[in-house]
Enzyme design. Structure first.
Site, PDB file in Angstrom:
ATOM      1  N   THR A   1       0.816  -1.284   0.163  1.00  0.00           N
ATOM      2  CA  THR A   1      -0.172  -0.265  -0.017  1.00  0.00           C
ATOM      3  C   THR A   1       0.934   1.095   0.088  1.00  0.00           C
ATOM      4  O   THR A   1       2.375   1.102  -0.154  1.00  0.00           O
ATOM      5  CB  THR A   1      -0.677  -0.165   1.095  1.00  0.00           C
ATOM      6  OG1 THR A   1      -1.671   1.393   1.241  1.00  0.00           O
ATOM      7  CG2 THR A   1      -0.188  -0.042   2.505  1.00  0.00           C
ATOM      8  N   ASN A   2       0.273   2.751   0.084  1.00  0.00           N
ATOM      9  CA  ASN A   2       1.330   3.365   0.522  1.00  0.00           C
ATOM     10  C   ASN A   2       0.506   4.059   1.957  1.00  0.00           C
ATOM     11  O   ASN A   2      -0.500   4.374   2.003  1.00  0.00           O
ATOM     12  CB  ASN A   2       0.995   3.823  -0.861  1.00  0.00           C
ATOM     13  CG  ASN A   2      -0.169   4.772  -1.093  1.00  0.00           C
ATOM     14  OD1 ASN A   2      -0.559   5.349  -1.108  1.00  0.00           O
ATOM     15  ND2 ASN A   2      -0.570   4.442  -2.516  1.00  0.00           N
ATOM     16  N   ARG A   3       1.452   5.406   1.485  1.00  0.00           N
ATOM     17  CA  ARG A   3       1.141   6.604   2.984  1.00  0.00           C
ATOM     18  C   ARG A   3       0.018   7.114   2.800  1.00  0.00           C
ATOM     19  O   ARG A   3      -0.318   8.557   3.630  1.00  0.00           O
ATOM     20  CB  ARG A   3       2.716   6.693   3.326  1.00  0.00           C
ATOM     21  CG  ARG A   3       3.543   6.269   3.692  1.00  0.00           C
ATOM     22  CD  ARG A   3       4.957   7.204   3.865  1.00  0.00           C
ATOM     23  NE  ARG A   3       4.887   8.293   4.438  1.00  0.00           N
ATOM     24  CZ  ARG A   3       5.899   8.433   4.653  1.00  0.00           C
ATOM     25  NH1 ARG A   3       6.961   8.625   4.162  1.00  0.00           N
ATOM     26  NH2 ARG A   3       6.126   9.902   4.705  1.00  0.00           N
TER      27      ARG A   3
END
Ligand SMILES: Cc1cc2nc3c(=O)[nH]c(=O)nc-3n(C[C@H](O)[C@H](O)[C@H](O)COP(=O)(O)O)c2cc1C
Length: 397
Positions: free
Chosen positions: A208-210
């Site tokens: 995923t990402n932030r």
């Protein structure tokens, strides 16, 4: 805006005190009008102190109506941009639905000129009674807004539907009702994507990402405030505020499928989601054991949600994208604008850690005509409102 807070005789009346504070803090001018039964649960003095205005209605010295040379019910009705009855008893809704006016609040409600919003709270059996539901349908038919009660523990020890809705939801409904509308978006249907996507490796591991999803969610709220019907397609875990239709998704593929289902019925799209560009080539149905773990992870491309929807755009639809850039912001954004066939792109400067998850942010709108003045740095809710105003000017001509 001028908000008349009507308080009636339910146990949830104490929560109206906190709502009064929230509304005052939100910059509204608030006056309280309490029924006689309401004043047995909380005191007019508390409401007068919290609002900084006299509390209308029940008065310990003069009972219900205060001696007043003015025609108080008409004055109050004219004064209010919105009357919010929180909590609303079965009794007050029954009276207003049937044209009865035997105290100050019920009379003001019949004389109302502005909008009316109800937040009912009562025992679940009362709530389900056909006469209560019929009265509510009548009030909805008058164009009044209703913030439905929630399911949960009720004061009398039972559980069920009837609890006063969360105050943040009632506050949001009030904000939606009183916010100035933007003509370009009033009654339009806007699709907004928000949040990260998650590309699973196995049942417990994910890529995923932030992105928190805050910016997209605030954009969706700002469109709702502006008068649009909004559908939010959201990844991540943020709570969806009251008033937004939402579809929760996990992967980029899920997001594309959810958006494609409704895109043709929409007037515009703002794609603020941080969609993963790659996903693991293989998904393991069982948790991968340490000993079996792949040493090299093979990634494949996910669908490009924004480019796909833009390529399916029909005449009259508009598409706005986001670009998170750490260098050459405007040049990179213009290249993306042309490549993906977008109408506008909002460039997010993520250099020095700005953008993801932070409460404050800046955005530069870029169109085929070039870059506009940077908006921000602002908290994301205010930045989203600035963006929607800018888009309203741009698309509204
Ligand atoms: C302890 C107590 C709690 C009550 N709670 C509620 C309530 O949550 N919802 C409701 O509709 N009525 C409730 N009632 C009944 C109302 O107080 C009653 O119908 C009253 O006439 C309402 O007057 P009003 O609508 O003018 O405030 C409650 C009554 C008592 C004594």
């Amino acid at each position: 805006m001028k908000i008349l807070l009507g308080i009636t005789g339910g146990i949830a009346a104490y929560k109206a005190c906190e709502l009064a504070r929230m509304l005052v803090r939100g910059g509204h001018q608030v006056r309280a009008c309490i029924t006689d039964a309401g004043s047995r649960f909380i005191t007019p003095l508390t409401l007068a102190t919290l609002t900084g205005e006299p509390c209308f209605g029940a008065n310990p010295e003069y009972h219900e109506w205060r001696p007043n040379p003015k025609v108080e019910h008409v004055d109050l009705a004219k004064w209010a941009d919105l009357i919010a009855v929180v909590p609303a008893t079965a009794d007050i809704m029954g009276k207003t639905a049937n044209g009865l006016a035997d105290d100050l609040l019920s009379t003001v409600l019949l004389a109302a000129r502005g909008q009316v919003l109800w937040a009912p709270a009562m025992n679940h059996a009362m709530w389900k009674h056909p006469s209560v539901q019929k009265n509510l349908a009548t009030l909805r038919g008058y164009g009044h807004a209703v913030v439905d009660p929630a399911v949960g523990f009720l004061a009398e020890g039972e559980s069920g539907i009837g609890r006063l809705a969360e105050l943040e939801d009632i506050f949001e409904a009030i904000q939606i009702a009183v916010s100035p509308k933007i003509p370009a978006f009033t009654g339009k249907r806007v699709l907004v994507t928000a949040g990260p996507t998650r590309e699973d490796l196995d049942p417990v591991r994910t890529l995923t990402n932030r992105s928190s999803g805050t910016m997209g969610l605030e954009i969706a709220r700002a469109f709702r405030y502006a008068g649009a019907e909004v559908h939010l397609v959201i990844g991540g875990d943020l709570r969806v505020p009251w008033g937004l239709e939402a579809t929760r998704v996990r992967s980029a593929q899920d997001m594309l499928e959810a958006c494609e289902k409704m895109w043709s019925a929409m007037d515009g799209l703002v794609a603020a989601a941080a969609v993963a560009d790659q996903r693991p080539e293989h998904y393991a149905v069982e948790k991968v054991k340490k000993s079996e773990g792949p040493e090299n992870l093979v990634l494949v491309r996910t669908p490009d949600v924004l480019a796909t929807l833009a390529s399916e755009k029909r005449s009259g639809q508009w598409v706005v994208g986001f670009a998170a850039e750490s260098e050459n912001h405007v040049a990179n954004a213009q290249a993306k604008l042309v490549k993906k066939g977008l109408d506008a792109i909002l460039v997010n400067d993520i250099s020095q850690g700005k953008g993801f998850g932070n409460q404050g942010n800046s955005l530069t709108p870029v169109t085929s005509k070039g870059a506009s003045a940077v908006m921000g740095p602002l908290p994301k809710d205010r930045l989203a409102q600035a963006v929607v105003h800018w888009l309203g000017d741009y698309f509204g001509g």
